[in-house]
Scaffold this motif. Structure first.
Motif, PDB file in Angstrom:
ATOM      1  N   VAL A   1      36.517  42.337  28.588  1.00 32.27           N
ATOM      2  CA  VAL A   1      38.567  43.033  29.694  1.00 32.27           C
ATOM      3  C   VAL A   1      38.433  43.460  30.473  1.00 32.27           C
ATOM      4  O   VAL A   1      39.085  42.659  31.096  1.00 32.27           O
ATOM      5  CB  VAL A   1      38.869  43.234  28.083  1.00 32.27           C
ATOM      6  CG1 VAL A   1      40.591  44.042  28.186  1.00 32.27           C
ATOM      7  CG2 VAL A   1      38.905  42.631  27.019  1.00 32.27           C
ATOM      8  N   LYS A   2      37.981  44.435  30.802  1.00 31.01           N
ATOM      9  CA  LYS A   2      38.393  44.691  31.676  1.00 31.01           C
ATOM     10  C   LYS A   2      37.553  44.638  33.192  1.00 31.01           C
ATOM     11  O   LYS A   2      38.185  44.025  33.970  1.00 31.01           O
ATOM     12  CB  LYS A   2      37.289  46.081  32.215  1.00 31.01           C
ATOM     13  CG  LYS A   2      37.532  47.046  32.959  1.00 31.01           C
ATOM     14  CD  LYS A   2      36.965  48.594  33.748  1.00 31.01           C
ATOM     15  CE  LYS A   2      36.906  49.388  34.791  1.00 31.01           C
ATOM     16  NZ  LYS A   2      35.941  50.367  34.528  1.00 31.01           N
ATOM     17  N   ASN A   3      36.119  43.389  32.971  1.00 29.15           N
ATOM     18  CA  ASN A   3      36.343  42.914  34.124  1.00 29.15           C
ATOM     19  C   ASN A   3      36.525  41.380  33.907  1.00 29.15           C
ATOM     20  O   ASN A   3      35.742  40.986  35.283  1.00 29.15           O
ATOM     21  CB  ASN A   3      34.080  42.975  33.840  1.00 29.15           C
ATOM     22  CG  ASN A   3      33.263  45.034  34.073  1.00 29.15           C
ATOM     23  OD1 ASN A   3      34.286  45.481  34.635  1.00 29.15           O
ATOM     24  ND2 ASN A   3      32.179  44.673  32.895  1.00 29.15           N
ATOM     25  N   GLU A   4      36.421  41.006  32.961  1.00 29.64           N
ATOM     26  CA  GLU A   4      36.470  39.345  32.756  1.00 29.64           C
ATOM     27  C   GLU A   4      38.165  39.108  32.545  1.00 29.64           C
ATOM     28  O   GLU A   4      38.429  37.805  32.686  1.00 29.64           O
ATOM     29  CB  GLU A   4      35.544  38.404  31.927  1.00 29.64           C
ATOM     30  CG  GLU A   4      33.931  38.837  32.088  1.00 29.64           C
ATOM     31  CD  GLU A   4      33.763  38.286  33.719  1.00 29.64           C
ATOM     32  OE1 GLU A   4      34.209  37.151  33.966  1.00 29.64           O
ATOM     33  OE2 GLU A   4      32.865  38.577  33.864  1.00 29.64           O
ATOM     34  N   LEU A   5      38.431  40.332  31.657  1.00 24.93           N
ATOM     35  CA  LEU A   5      39.790  38.848  31.309  1.00 24.93           C
ATOM     36  C   LEU A   5      41.404  40.161  31.933  1.00 24.93           C
ATOM     37  O   LEU A   5      42.256  40.267  31.769  1.00 24.93           O
ATOM     38  CB  LEU A   5      40.382  39.185  30.117  1.00 24.93           C
ATOM     39  CG  LEU A   5      38.819  38.798  28.772  1.00 24.93           C
ATOM     40  CD1 LEU A   5      39.392  38.832  27.450  1.00 24.93           C
ATOM     41  CD2 LEU A   5      39.609  37.568  29.203  1.00 24.93           C
ATOM     42  N   ILE A   6      41.412  40.566  33.184  1.00 27.25           N
ATOM     43  CA  ILE A   6      41.722  41.520  33.907  1.00 27.25           C
ATOM     44  C   ILE A   6      41.723  40.778  35.966  1.00 27.25           C
ATOM     45  O   ILE A   6      40.834  40.534  36.054  1.00 27.25           O
ATOM     46  CB  ILE A   6      41.776  43.253  33.746  1.00 27.25           C
ATOM     47  CG1 ILE A   6      42.325  42.988  32.512  1.00 27.25           C
ATOM     48  CG2 ILE A   6      42.772  43.477  34.797  1.00 27.25           C
ATOM     49  CD1 ILE A   6      43.597  43.439  32.237  1.00 27.25           C
ATOM     50  N   THR A   7      42.715  40.103  36.362  1.00 31.78           N
ATOM     51  CA  THR A   7      42.958  39.845  37.471  1.00 31.78           C
ATOM     52  C   THR A   7      42.984  40.621  38.334  1.00 31.78           C
ATOM     53  O   THR A   7      42.962  42.046  37.683  1.00 31.78           O
ATOM     54  CB  THR A   7      44.302  38.455  37.996  1.00 31.78           C
ATOM     55  OG1 THR A   7      44.972  39.568  37.287  1.00 31.78           O
ATOM     56  CG2 THR A   7      43.990  37.239  36.695  1.00 31.78           C
ATOM     57  N   ARG A   8      42.783  40.271  39.625  1.00 27.73           N
ATOM     58  CA  ARG A   8      42.778  41.301  40.469  1.00 27.73           C
ATOM     59  C   ARG A   8      43.892  41.828  40.311  1.00 27.73           C
ATOM     60  O   ARG A   8      43.780  43.595  41.994  1.00 27.73           O
ATOM     61  CB  ARG A   8      42.134  40.735  41.894  1.00 27.73           C
ATOM     62  CG  ARG A   8      40.954  40.596  42.000  1.00 27.73           C
ATOM     63  CD  ARG A   8      40.511  39.470  43.391  1.00 27.73           C
ATOM     64  NE  ARG A   8      39.024  38.387  43.132  1.00 27.73           N
ATOM     65  CZ  ARG A   8      39.086  37.763  44.293  1.00 27.73           C
ATOM     66  NH1 ARG A   8      39.482  37.107  45.064  1.00 27.73           N
ATOM     67  NH2 ARG A   8      37.389  37.301  44.088  1.00 27.73           N
ATOM     68  N   GLU A   9      44.852  41.097  40.631  1.00 30.49           N
ATOM     69  CA  GLU A   9      46.545  42.123  40.625  1.00 30.49           C
ATOM     70  C   GLU A   9      46.849  42.814  39.108  1.00 30.49           C
ATOM     71  O   GLU A   9      47.545  43.216  39.182  1.00 30.49           O
ATOM     72  CB  GLU A   9      47.561  41.288  41.215  1.00 30.49           C
ATOM     73  CG  GLU A   9      47.185  40.730  42.801  1.00 30.49           C
ATOM     74  CD  GLU A   9      47.839  39.717  43.884  1.00 30.49           C
ATOM     75  OE1 GLU A   9      49.164  39.180  42.429  1.00 30.49           O
ATOM     76  OE2 GLU A   9      47.997  39.162  44.152  1.00 30.49           O
ATOM     77  N   GLY A  10      45.900  42.622  38.140  1.00 30.50           N
ATOM     78  CA  GLY A  10      45.976  43.331  37.028  1.00 30.50           C
ATOM     79  C   GLY A  10      46.946  42.433  36.330  1.00 30.50           C
ATOM     80  O   GLY A  10      47.281  43.148  35.015  1.00 30.50           O
ATOM     81  N   ILE A  11      47.126  41.401  35.873  1.00 31.40           N
ATOM     82  CA  ILE A  11      47.357  40.645  35.293  1.00 31.40           C
ATOM     83  C   ILE A  11      45.751  40.313  33.840  1.00 31.40           C
ATOM     84  O   ILE A  11      45.165  39.843  35.030  1.00 31.40           O
ATOM     85  CB  ILE A  11      47.652  39.057  36.293  1.00 31.40           C
ATOM     86  CG1 ILE A  11      48.713  39.207  36.630  1.00 31.40           C
ATOM     87  CG2 ILE A  11      48.607  38.300  34.545  1.00 31.40           C
ATOM     88  CD1 ILE A  11      49.441  38.121  37.479  1.00 31.40           C
TER      89      ILE A  11
END
Length: 508
Positions: free
Chosen positions: A386-396
């Protein structure tokens, strides 16, 4: 008076040691047998001790709690029961403990027993299937070979398969004519031959050979038990034992009935069509459920199970005077979609992690589920994923879960299924939404610009009715969602919808 407790350790490792469905089912049934009154009856007859049904306070999920008044019977139980159980299922360990209690300290001693069992579980034990270097190993498990099967094929060399003692016991437990205890529990023994023993028969109707491992667990059981302890602190031992036994039996009944209700709604159709039923219950004990089923039916089954469990606990608690401790229980579930050849112990670990994630994000306040489609050959840690793949660089967040049952919160499982159905229309350019997720990961601004072009394309390709239906489906998931605005509360459902599409097949 004495309180005896026994718990089977390593249940998951024992059941999912191999990927062969026949052995998984056999292992599951062996675990189920150990907690049955019939098994306890056979043991007591063989070792000449008395175990009264009324004194069996708990017998589910690999756990047994029995009250003894006769010290000699207790000594026989402690001396012989672990070896008796472990010899029936090589590969498991049985932990046991006991406490002596009086008329006014039962609650305290009951908690002391659980603490003792926890300590015993952490102690090393010697397995019955240990090996020496001179022994022939079973290729699939690395354990000592016990037996072999020879498969003859015309015009080919004989195929020889070696079994260790544990897997031989599992395999024998599913021989033709032996009805699964779990199917008997669900009152499905009359059609047991329609339940598959090969994974291909579960996966074959899915476009991508996908299956689903579902794990569900009740919420806030600990809080209800604490409330029961508080309310019963001045009650007699007899009253306390009766209330806790009623609680255990009603949880079991609520769970069993909920699984059966969900089965009837989602899998009975295969029986009516005279097909293999792509469903196998693996664990049904207390408020814990683990099943393997056809991927296409997983969301519907899980939604129906969660709703039925909630309704059943409310009804049964009221009928048996337990609603004063809790009106009802809710439950959460995790669904791991994977290829039929993916290592099951990883998939089960993931399903349990998804269930825990659903509990954390919902604060255990409502029934809901989280799912994930395993697409790589190696997958273990969901939180890291989740942390590495399911959060965009801007936190979406690219994860819109958890999905709730009807009458709770949004988004609902029903709205997810409807959105997937709408986006499965062949006129919808799903590839563009994959590209949008890629652009969104670069920056929110890039994502907005790209989505404007996708929305213009959608308006030109779709009829007004289809465009309106897509928007309506998104609105049902969250009031802030539209085709031209796919982010609400800093998360988007599109990755989940695309995941479902890759599981259920169709246009890529």
């Amino acid at each position: 008076m004495y309180l005896y407790g026994a718990s089977v350790q390593g249940i998951q490792g024992f059941i999912f040691e191999t990927n062969k469905l026949k052995e998984i089912v056999g292992a599951s049934d062996l675990i189920e047998q150990f907690c049955s009154l019939g098994f306890l009856g056979r043991f007591s007859k063989e070792f000449r001790l008395e175990i009264k049904e009324v004194d069996v306070l708990r017998n589910a999920g690999g756990n047994i709690r029995i009250a003894f008044t006769n010290k000699e019977d207790l000594e026989k139980m402690v001396k012989s029961f672990p070896q008796y159980v472990m010899s029936k299922a090589y590969g498991i360990t049985l932990s046991q403990a006991l406490v002596e209690f009086g008329e006014h300290d039962y609650l305290k001693k009951k908690d002391e027993l659980e603490y003792k069992l926890t300590k015993v579980r952490n102690q090393a034990s010697i397995p019955l299937d240990g090996r020496f270097s001179l022994m022939k190993q079973t290729p699939r498990t690395g354990k000592p070979s016990f037996e072999k099967k020879v498969y003859k094929e015309k015009g080919k060399d004989d195929k020889v398969e070696f079994f260790d003692k544990g897997n031989w016991q599992k395999d024998y437990n599913t021989e033709e004519g032996r009805v699964s205890i779990l199917l008997e529990k669900l009152k499905l023994a009359d059609i047991y031959k329609k339940f598959p023993l090969e994974m291909n028969d579960i996966a074959k109707d899915n476009a991508n050979n996908k299956i689903a491992i579902i794990h569900a667990d009740g919420n806030r059981m600990g809080l209800m038990l604490q409330e029961m302890n508080r309310a019963l602190k001045d009650a007699s031992t007899e009253k306390i034992q009766k209330v806790f036994k009623d609680f255990s039996s009603q949880i079991t009944k609520s769970t069993n009935d909920a699984v059966k209700e969900a089965f009837e709604k989602n899998f009975r159709k295969y029986d009516k069509e005279n097909k293999f039923i792509p469903f196998r219950p693996i664990v049904i004990g207390g408020d814990d459920v683990t099943v393997i089923c056809r991927a296409d039916d997983a969301l519907g089954f899980t939604q129906d199970y969660l709703e039925a469990f909630e309704n059943n606990t409310k009804k049964n608690f009221k009928e048996h005077g337990l609603s004063g401790y809790a009106e009802k229980l809710t439950a959460c579930a995790g669904i791991a979609f994977c290829n039929k050849k993916f290592p099951f112990h990883y998939a089960v670990d993931l399903a349990e992690a998804l269930c825990s994630f659903a509990k954390e994000t919902s604060k255990r306040e409502a029934s809901c589920l989280v799912f994930h489609n395993i697409q790589s050959s190696y997958f273990t840690d969901y939180k890291s994923y989740v942390k590495n793949e399911l959060i965009t660089r801007e936190g979406i967040s690219l994860q819109f879960a958890p999905y709730f049952t009807e009458g709770n919160r949004k988004p609902t499982v029903k709205s997810l299924i409807e959105a997937h159905k709408n986006f499965s229309d062949p006129d919808v350019p799903l590839g563009k939404y994959r590209e949008w997720l890629f652009e969104l990961n670069k920056s929110h601004e890039y994502g907005e610009l790209f989505l404007e072009r996708v929305d213009a394309l959608m308006r030109s390709k779709l009829s007004k009715t289809k465009y309106k239906d897509l928007n309506k489906g998104l609105y049902e998931m969250d009031e802030g969602l539209r085709l031209n605005s796919l982010i609400a509360n800093n998360k988007t459902p599109m990755a989940d919808i695309l995941q479902l599409k890759s599981v259920l097949g169709g246009k890529k």
